[in-house]
Design an enzyme around this catalytic site. Structure first.
Site, short mmCIF file in Angstrom:
data_model
loop_
_atom_site.label_atom_id
_atom_site.label_comp_id
_atom_site.label_asym_id
_atom_site.label_seq_id
_atom_site.Cartn_x
_atom_site.Cartn_y
_atom_site.Cartn_z
N ASP A 21 0.85 -1.19 0.00
CA ASP A 21 0.00 0.00 0.00
C ASP A 21 0.89 1.24 0.00
OD1 ASP A 21 -1.87 1.95 0.45
OD2 ASP A 21 -2.25 1.38 2.55
N ASN A 23 -0.19 4.49 -0.49
CA ASN A 23 -0.81 5.76 -0.07
C ASN A 23 -1.57 5.63 1.25
OD1 ASN A 23 -2.84 4.18 -1.01
ND2 ASN A 23 -3.82 5.74 -2.27
N ASP A 25 -4.01 3.81 2.49
CA ASP A 25 -5.47 3.72 2.67
C ASP A 25 -5.84 2.29 3.06
OD1 ASP A 25 -4.99 2.37 0.33
OD2 ASP A 25 -6.46 3.45 -0.88
N ASP A 29 -1.68 -1.18 -3.98
CA ASP A 29 -1.95 -0.41 -5.21
C ASP A 29 -0.81 -0.51 -6.21
OD1 ASP A 29 -0.03 1.36 -4.08
OD2 ASP A 29 -1.63 2.21 -2.84
N ASP A 98 -4.47 -10.07 -15.94
CA ASP A 98 -5.62 -10.96 -16.02
C ASP A 98 -6.57 -10.44 -17.09
OD1 ASP A 98 -6.86 -13.25 -14.42
OD2 ASP A 98 -5.48 -12.34 -12.98
N ASP A 203 -8.60 -15.56 -17.42
CA ASP A 203 -9.42 -16.04 -16.32
C ASP A 203 -10.56 -16.94 -16.81
OD1 ASP A 203 -10.15 -15.68 -13.44
OD2 ASP A 203 -12.00 -14.93 -14.32
N GLU A 258 -6.54 -20.21 -17.58
CA GLU A 258 -6.89 -20.92 -16.35
C GLU A 258 -7.93 -21.97 -16.73
OE1 GLU A 258 -8.96 -20.08 -12.02
OE2 GLU A 258 -9.76 -19.18 -13.83
N HIS A 333 -3.71 -17.29 -5.74
CA HIS A 333 -4.54 -16.45 -4.87
C HIS A 333 -5.89 -17.08 -4.54
CE1 HIS A 333 -6.00 -15.94 -8.88
NE2 HIS A 333 -7.07 -15.31 -8.44
N ASP A 334 -6.19 -18.24 -5.11
CA ASP A 334 -7.46 -18.91 -4.85
C ASP A 334 -7.29 -20.11 -3.92
OD1 ASP A 334 -8.87 -17.23 -6.55
OD2 ASP A 334 -8.50 -18.50 -8.30
C1 NOJ Z 1 -10.65 -17.43 -11.23
C2 NOJ Z 1 -9.92 -16.43 -10.39
O1 NOJ Z 1 -8.63 -16.91 -10.14
C3 NOJ Z 1 -10.73 -16.23 -9.13
O2 NOJ Z 1 -10.05 -15.47 -8.18
C4 NOJ Z 1 -12.05 -15.60 -9.52
O3 NOJ Z 1 -12.87 -15.54 -8.37
C5 NOJ Z 1 -12.77 -16.41 -10.59
N1 NOJ Z 1 -11.90 -16.87 -11.65
C6 NOJ Z 1 -13.85 -15.58 -11.23
O4 NOJ Z 1 -13.29 -14.57 -12.00
#
Ligand code: NOJ
Length: 566
Positions: A21, A23, A25, A29, A98, A203, A258, A333-334
């Protein structure tokens, strides 16, 4: 032999909301990424994948795009993007973004138009249906479940119709059987490529085509999630061939799809063989759940299914060996954090170094997920209010419904797999209270272990995980072994071994033997087939060789240069 710039790259994935971050908040970013380019350069990566930073109401942290041509206010401005691209390129770091083409936000102007009336010109940009009448009552067109829980359809009162949405209600699915949608998305891709980015992670790409709208077999759930109804169906390939022809093939750009949704290796090949004229590579998820995570509630009881894991990696490596290229990533990240999911809590440093070596020495393009290189772990969730992620909340309620008297179990189960584990702010320093991520309370809590696990500490310790990653990257991008590590052949040894993952990489100049132990105990292994010429990297100060045997310590990992004895 096919050679492309991305085959020689090492990637790093950034979740902008949680990286840095600038700035204060409380939200990461673009300027935060800019500030940390020196850090990434020092690590040695030369490619970054940045998760969405487009204008968005943030129902799914940016994957719900409101305007493909602008930046979300909390992330910065278009000028910040340009500045970032310029400096990254100066550093020799390429950038992929993405490309979200399966859906938009329900606040996107196309959707606002689309839902306004049945004869609106944008109506067919999305998938609408009147619904089905069952026993005189109108209900969803099908019983299909969505990824984030509940039905894959949502009712909209304006036109008394349902629209399809395989993620959240605020993420209506685009209708790819409408060619106008193709042109719109071609424009999106071209605009960003013109701005100077180097490609895309695409994505949810496997979901662009849908099966006929018929109920799926019930599995006891009201809305069963049946991936096959909207994954890897034939027309997806037509759409991708068109995007490739009109956009990707005209640029020297990298595209990684993906492909979730039970994509088999055969499916993967359809998307990303050298011949398919669709994508450069595909992220698959087969290696993500090779443990007992679904059956337990205690992270200390996680057990890696080593043979399953090896078989998955090996099958993909073998299948793609002469016909395509693969990304190499552990988790993203998922998913949960690598150190918690596949690492060992008694041997955190050795096990995470071993995991890094096991992956980075394979054939493909490695991707590190932010924080993996310093050993960040899962968050100790104790209450549902600590979740930000829409799917983690849904998962909690799903478990709670099964056992209403056991909220502790529900939080443990949802917590183990929560996407928020990977999204807690990056731990830069031991500075209280926000670990150098921000001076303001961040949007998601910092993991309380930040005093022990942070970038600063890793940088100051020559034996740290960060320096192990740095060395792996250096071997792959700069050393005399670069060619064999990138383009050499791959061959597994002892596929059936219960605890060791061993493979050979070979080209005309070098043969490398990569040995990784997934065991907490010592394991003896015979090296009688090899003459050891050199040792490139390991995760213990000393290697124990006895006659022709190596005695591997817990989670020991080692790369030898060898000569095979005939
Ligand atoms: C896959 C992404 O990696 C995930 O974070 C997202 O929630 C879904 N696609 C929907 O865009």
């Amino acid at each position: 032999m096919v050679k492309k710039w991305w085959m020689e790259s090492v990637g790093y994935q950034i979740y902008p909301k949680s990286f840095k971050d600038s700035n204060n908040d409380g939200i990461g970013d673009l300027n935060g990424i800019y500030e940390k380019l020196d850090y990434l350069k020092d690590l040695g990566v030369n490619l970054i994948w940045i998760c969405p930073f487009y204008d968005s109401p943030m129902d799914d942290n940016g994957y719900d795009v409101r305007n493909f041509f602008d930046v979300a206010k909390e992330f910065g401005t278009m000028d910040d993007v340009k500045k970032l691209i310029l400096k990254a390129h100066e550093y020799g770091i390429k950038i992929i973004l993405d490309f979200v083409l399966n859906h938009t936000s329900d606040e996107h102007p196309w959707f606002i138009e689309s839902k306004s009336s049945k004869d609106n010109p944008y109506r067919d940009y999305y998938i609408w249906h009147e619904g089905t009448i069952v026993d005189g009552v109108k209900r969803e067109p099908t019983n299909w479940g969505s990824f984030f829980g509940g039905s894959a359809w949502n009712y909209d009162e304006t036109t008394e119709s349902y629209y399809m949405k395989i993620f959240s209600n605020k993420m209506p699915d685009l209708n790819w059987s409408n060619e106008k949608v193709h042109q719109e998305m071609i424009d999106v891709a071209n605009t960003w490529l013109d701005l100077g980015i180097d490609g895309f992670r695409i994505d949810a790409v496997s979901h662009l085509d849908r099966a006929p709208f018929e109920d799926t077999a019930s599995n006891g759930e009201k809305y069963p999630l049946d991936w096959y109804k909207f994954s890897n169906l034939p027309k997806v390939h037509d759409y991708l061939k068109k995007l490739n022809k009109e956009v990707f093939s005209k640029r020297n750009c990298l595209t990684i799809g993906e492909v979730g949704g039970a994509a088999s290796i055969e499916e993967g090949i359809k998307y990303a063989s050298y011949e398919s004229n669709e994508l450069s590579m595909v992220f698959n998820f087969d290696h993500n759940w090779c443990n007992n995570m679904y059956d337990i509630t205690n992270s200390k009881k996680l057990k890696v299914h080593v043979k399953d894991l090896k078989k998955v990696f090996n099958n993909w490596q073998e299948a793609f060996k002469d016909i395509g290229w693969l990304p190499l990533n552990w988790l993203n990240h998922d998913q949960p954090r690598l150190a918690s999911h596949y690492g060992n809590y008694k041997y955190p440093l050795q096990s995470t170094k071993m995991l890094a070596t096991a992956l980075h020495m394979m054939r493909g393009t490695p991707f590190i997920y932010q924080g993996e290189e310093i050993g960040m772990t899962n968050y100790p969730f104790e209450d549902v209010s600590e979740f930000n992620d829409i799917s983690s909340k849904a998962n909690y309620h799903y478990h709670l419904e099964k056992e209403p008297d056991n909220p502790v179990k529900a939080i443990k189960k949802a917590g183990l797999r929560s996407r928020d584990n990977a999204r807690t702010p990056m731990q830069w320093t031991n500075e209280s209270p926000y670990a150098g991520f921000s001076d303001t309370k961040p949007w998601l809590a910092v993991n309380p272990n930040y005093k022990k696990i942070n970038v600063e500490k890793n940088l100051n310790d020559p034996n740290s995980l960060f320096h192990h990653y740095q060395k792996l990257i250096e071997l792959r991008t700069k050393s005399i072994y670069k060619d064999v590590i990138v383009y050499g052949s791959y061959k597994i040894i002892d596929l059936e071994h219960e605890e060791l993952y061993i493979y050979l990489r070979k080209n005309k100049d070098h043969t490398l033997l990569i040995i990784n132990s997934f065991s907490q105990k010592k394991v003896k292994y015979s090296l009688s087939n090899y003459e050891i010429l050199d040792q490139l990297i390991s995760n213990y100060p000393k290697t124990t060789l006895k006659n022709d045997d190596i005695v591997l310590k817990p989670f020991e990992s080692i790369v030898f240069k060898v000569k095979e004895k005939l």
